[in-house]
Design a protein around this motif. Structure first.
Motif, PDB file in Angstrom:
ATOM      1  N   MET A  66      64.214  23.706 -25.552  1.00 13.63           N
ATOM      2  CA  MET A  66      65.553  24.223 -26.255  1.00 13.63           C
ATOM      3  C   MET A  66      65.273  24.891 -27.723  1.00 13.63           C
ATOM      4  SD  MET A  66      67.991  20.669 -25.413  1.00 13.63           S
ATOM      5  CE  MET A  66      68.596  20.348 -23.955  1.00 13.63           C
ATOM      6  N   THR A  67      66.296  25.625 -27.884  1.00 14.88           N
ATOM      7  CA  THR A  67      66.256  26.092 -29.157  1.00 14.88           C
ATOM      8  C   THR A  67      67.747  26.454 -29.632  1.00 14.88           C
ATOM      9  OG1 THR A  67      65.356  27.694 -31.060  1.00 14.88           O
ATOM     10  CG2 THR A  67      65.823  28.568 -28.745  1.00 14.88           C
ATOM     11  N   ASN A  68      68.154  26.731 -30.734  1.00 17.39           N
ATOM     12  CA  ASN A  68      69.421  27.103 -31.129  1.00 17.39           C
ATOM     13  C   ASN A  68      69.780  28.374 -31.889  1.00 17.39           C
ATOM     14  OD1 ASN A  68      71.220  24.483 -30.571  1.00 17.39           O
ATOM     15  ND2 ASN A  68      69.186  23.928 -31.319  1.00 17.39           N
ATOM     16  N   ALA A  69      70.720  28.962 -31.901  1.00 15.84           N
ATOM     17  CA  ALA A  69      71.304  29.918 -32.857  1.00 15.84           C
ATOM     18  C   ALA A  69      72.541  29.449 -33.522  1.00 15.84           C
ATOM     19  CB  ALA A  69      71.304  31.370 -32.104  1.00 15.84           C
ATOM     20  N   GLY A  70      72.936  30.058 -34.465  1.00 19.00           N
ATOM     21  CA  GLY A  70      74.171  30.097 -35.350  1.00 19.00           C
ATOM     22  C   GLY A  70      74.205  28.804 -36.304  1.00 19.00           C
ATOM     23  N   THR A  75      70.560  18.827 -31.499  1.00 23.16           N
ATOM     24  CA  THR A  75      69.131  18.498 -31.303  1.00 23.16           C
ATOM     25  C   THR A  75      69.209  16.869 -30.992  1.00 23.16           C
ATOM     26  OG1 THR A  75      69.145  17.619 -33.618  1.00 23.16           O
ATOM     27  CG2 THR A  75      68.121  19.956 -33.271  1.00 23.16           C
ATOM     28  N   SER A  76      68.069  16.426 -30.122  1.00 24.63           N
ATOM     29  CA  SER A  76      68.055  14.974 -29.722  1.00 24.63           C
ATOM     30  C   SER A  76      66.418  14.568 -30.243  1.00 24.63           C
ATOM     31  CB  SER A  76      68.154  15.164 -28.306  1.00 24.63           C
ATOM     32  OG  SER A  76      67.967  13.813 -27.704  1.00 24.63           O
ATOM     33  N   ASP A  77      66.778  13.310 -30.675  1.00 21.81           N
ATOM     34  CA  ASP A  77      65.365  12.527 -30.948  1.00 21.81           C
ATOM     35  C   ASP A  77      65.747  11.119 -30.765  1.00 21.81           C
ATOM     36  OD1 ASP A  77      66.510  11.488 -33.442  1.00 21.81           O
ATOM     37  OD2 ASP A  77      65.604  13.253 -34.572  1.00 21.81           O
ATOM     38  N   ARG A  78      64.576  10.155 -31.193  1.00 24.29           N
ATOM     39  CA  ARG A  78      65.075   8.836 -30.983  1.00 24.29           C
ATOM     40  C   ARG A  78      66.323   8.248 -31.782  1.00 24.29           C
ATOM     41  NH1 ARG A  78      58.850   9.487 -31.437  1.00 24.29           N
ATOM     42  NH2 ARG A  78      59.902  11.416 -32.105  1.00 24.29           N
ATOM     43  N   ARG A  82      72.527  15.169 -32.123  1.00 24.75           N
ATOM     44  CA  ARG A  82      73.607  15.546 -33.346  1.00 24.75           C
ATOM     45  C   ARG A  82      73.270  16.966 -33.497  1.00 24.75           C
ATOM     46  NH1 ARG A  82      69.593  12.838 -34.575  1.00 24.75           N
ATOM     47  NH2 ARG A  82      67.849  13.582 -35.712  1.00 24.75           N
ATOM     48  N   TYR A  83      74.372  17.608 -34.277  1.00 21.00           N
ATOM     49  CA  TYR A  83      74.378  19.168 -34.752  1.00 21.00           C
ATOM     50  C   TYR A  83      73.613  18.903 -36.042  1.00 21.00           C
ATOM     51  CZ  TYR A  83      76.678  20.425 -30.473  1.00 21.00           C
ATOM     52  OH  TYR A  83      76.956  20.876 -29.217  1.00 21.00           O
ATOM     53  N   ALA A  84      72.925  19.766 -36.435  1.00 25.00           N
ATOM     54  CA  ALA A  84      72.246  20.050 -37.786  1.00 25.00           C
ATOM     55  C   ALA A  84      72.059  21.696 -37.973  1.00 25.00           C
ATOM     56  CB  ALA A  84      70.884  19.420 -37.805  1.00 25.00           C
ATOM     57  N   PRO A  85      72.193  21.625 -39.477  1.00 26.22           N
ATOM     58  CA  PRO A  85      72.093  23.271 -39.910  1.00 26.22           C
ATOM     59  C   PRO A  85      70.782  23.855 -39.792  1.00 26.22           C
ATOM     60  CG  PRO A  85      72.388  21.769 -41.701  1.00 26.22           C
ATOM     61  CD  PRO A  85      72.418  20.869 -40.462  1.00 26.22           C
ATOM     62  N   ARG A  86      69.634  23.095 -39.742  1.00 24.30           N
ATOM     63  CA  ARG A  86      68.459  23.602 -39.585  1.00 24.30           C
ATOM     64  C   ARG A  86      67.547  22.905 -38.565  1.00 24.30           C
ATOM     65  NH1 ARG A  86      66.756  25.294 -44.740  1.00 24.30           N
ATOM     66  NH2 ARG A  86      68.268  25.471 -46.376  1.00 24.30           N
ATOM     67  N   LEU A 123      73.292  26.935 -27.888  1.00 24.20           N
ATOM     68  CA  LEU A 123      72.167  25.961 -27.476  1.00 24.20           C
ATOM     69  C   LEU A 123      71.639  26.904 -26.604  1.00 24.20           C
ATOM     70  CD1 LEU A 123      70.184  23.399 -27.405  1.00 24.20           C
ATOM     71  CD2 LEU A 123      71.928  22.470 -25.842  1.00 24.20           C
ATOM     72  N   LEU A 124      70.205  27.161 -26.688  1.00 26.92           N
ATOM     73  CA  LEU A 124      69.478  27.807 -25.675  1.00 26.92           C
ATOM     74  C   LEU A 124      68.588  27.106 -24.871  1.00 26.92           C
ATOM     75  CD1 LEU A 124      69.669  29.811 -28.398  1.00 26.92           C
ATOM     76  CD2 LEU A 124      68.230  31.486 -27.023  1.00 26.92           C
ATOM     77  N   ASN A 125      68.481  27.059 -23.449  1.00 30.97           N
ATOM     78  CA  ASN A 125      67.922  25.920 -22.584  1.00 30.97           C
ATOM     79  C   ASN A 125      67.185  26.982 -21.793  1.00 30.97           C
ATOM     80  OD1 ASN A 125      70.441  23.555 -21.993  1.00 30.97           O
ATOM     81  ND2 ASN A 125      69.199  23.688 -23.820  1.00 30.97           N
ATOM     82  N   ARG A 126      65.778  26.659 -21.786  1.00 30.12           N
ATOM     83  CA  ARG A 126      64.833  27.313 -21.086  1.00 30.12           C
ATOM     84  C   ARG A 126      64.156  26.498 -19.834  1.00 30.12           C
ATOM     85  NH1 ARG A 126      58.902  28.261 -23.326  1.00 30.12           N
ATOM     86  NH2 ARG A 126      58.800  26.203 -22.690  1.00 30.12           N
ATOM     87  N   TYR A 127      64.607  26.877 -18.627  1.00 26.85           N
ATOM     88  CA  TYR A 127      64.154  26.057 -17.207  1.00 26.85           C
ATOM     89  C   TYR A 127      63.162  26.843 -16.488  1.00 26.85           C
ATOM     90  CZ  TYR A 127      68.960  23.894 -17.832  1.00 26.85           C
ATOM     91  OH  TYR A 127      70.022  23.301 -18.102  1.00 26.85           O
TER      92      TYR A 127
END
Length: 218
Positions: A66-70, A75-78, A82-86, A123-127
């Motif tokens: 994944m990556t993002n624009a906007g 993002t996801s982690d342990r 959440r949504y984050a600006p960076r 959210l850009l998802n690469r499969y």
DNA sequence: AAGTATCG
DNA sequence: CGCT
């Protein structure tokens, strides 16, 4: 006479849009008119914010990269979702939403019955072959009355569209390059996912599918 | 559970 | 493959 607008929407009386349920529709080929601009924009975004595999709160690696624009990125982690600006990897803001992304998302949402939708996150998802996304709900956004717009690029996939409970029966929806799914309203919290990708090839993207999902996070 | 392994 |  059949006419087609900038976004490939049919204007003839026989629509190709496919209703999945109340509040959810597949717009076949809707993204094709902007194909080259979308692909160029994906390349620019991923040069600045590369695809990466994130961890679920349970600590397991997602097979989707994944990556993002906007202004905001998912993002996801342990610690959770959440949504984050960076971008947590670089510390830099996510790349801006390209004009072609914005045009596509706004037009598809309006076409599906959600006028006024303006995303602040993509959210850009690469499969790749074998990659899957198990059933989940999109519920990290502030206003769950606003829709999700999901555009498919590259090799085909089978989209799973379920109900409001994880165990509800699931529709299997084949998605091709250029197809756009929009869901909101009564369908906004439906579980959805993607079956493991079958090995395949696309002229522009090779052995790869890229999904753009647009949201209003804040 | 935006996973995976395992069982029938 | 579908379910847990």
């Amino acid at each position: 006479m059949i006419t087609t607008d900038l976004f490939g929407a049919n204007h003839d009386p026989v629509r190709r849009d496919e209703r999945l349920c109340d509040g959810a529709v597949v717009l076949r080929g809707f993204a094709l008119a902007e194909e080259s601009a979308l692909l160029q924009a994906v390349a620019a975004i991923t040069a600045q914010a590369p695809f990466r595999h994130q961890l679920t709160p349970g600590g397991l690696r997602m097979s989707v990269a994944m990556t993002n624009a906007g202004p905001l990125g998912w993002t996801s982690d342990r610690r959770g979702y959440r949504y984050a600006p960076r971008d947590p990897d670089s510390g830099e803001p996510w790349p801006p939403l390209p004009p072609a992304f914005m045009r596509l998302a706004v037009a598809a949402a309006a076409h599906a019955g959600f006028p006024g939708f303006v995303p602040d996150a993509c959210l850009l998802n690469r499969y790749e072959p074998g990659t899957r996304l198990s059933l989940h709900q999109d519920r990290d956004e502030r206003d769950l009355g606003l829709p999700i717009v999901s555009a498919s690029l590259g090799i085909p996939a089978v989209f799973l569209f379920g109900g409001l409970q994880r165990t509800d029966p699931v529709q299997r929806v084949p998605l091709a390059h250029g197809d756009v799914v929009v869901w909101g309203g009564a369908a906004r919290l439906r579980f959805h996912g993607v079956l493991p990708l079958k090995p395949n090839h696309h002229p522009a993207l090779g052995e790869c599918r890229i999904n753009l999902s647009f949201r209003r996070a804040d």
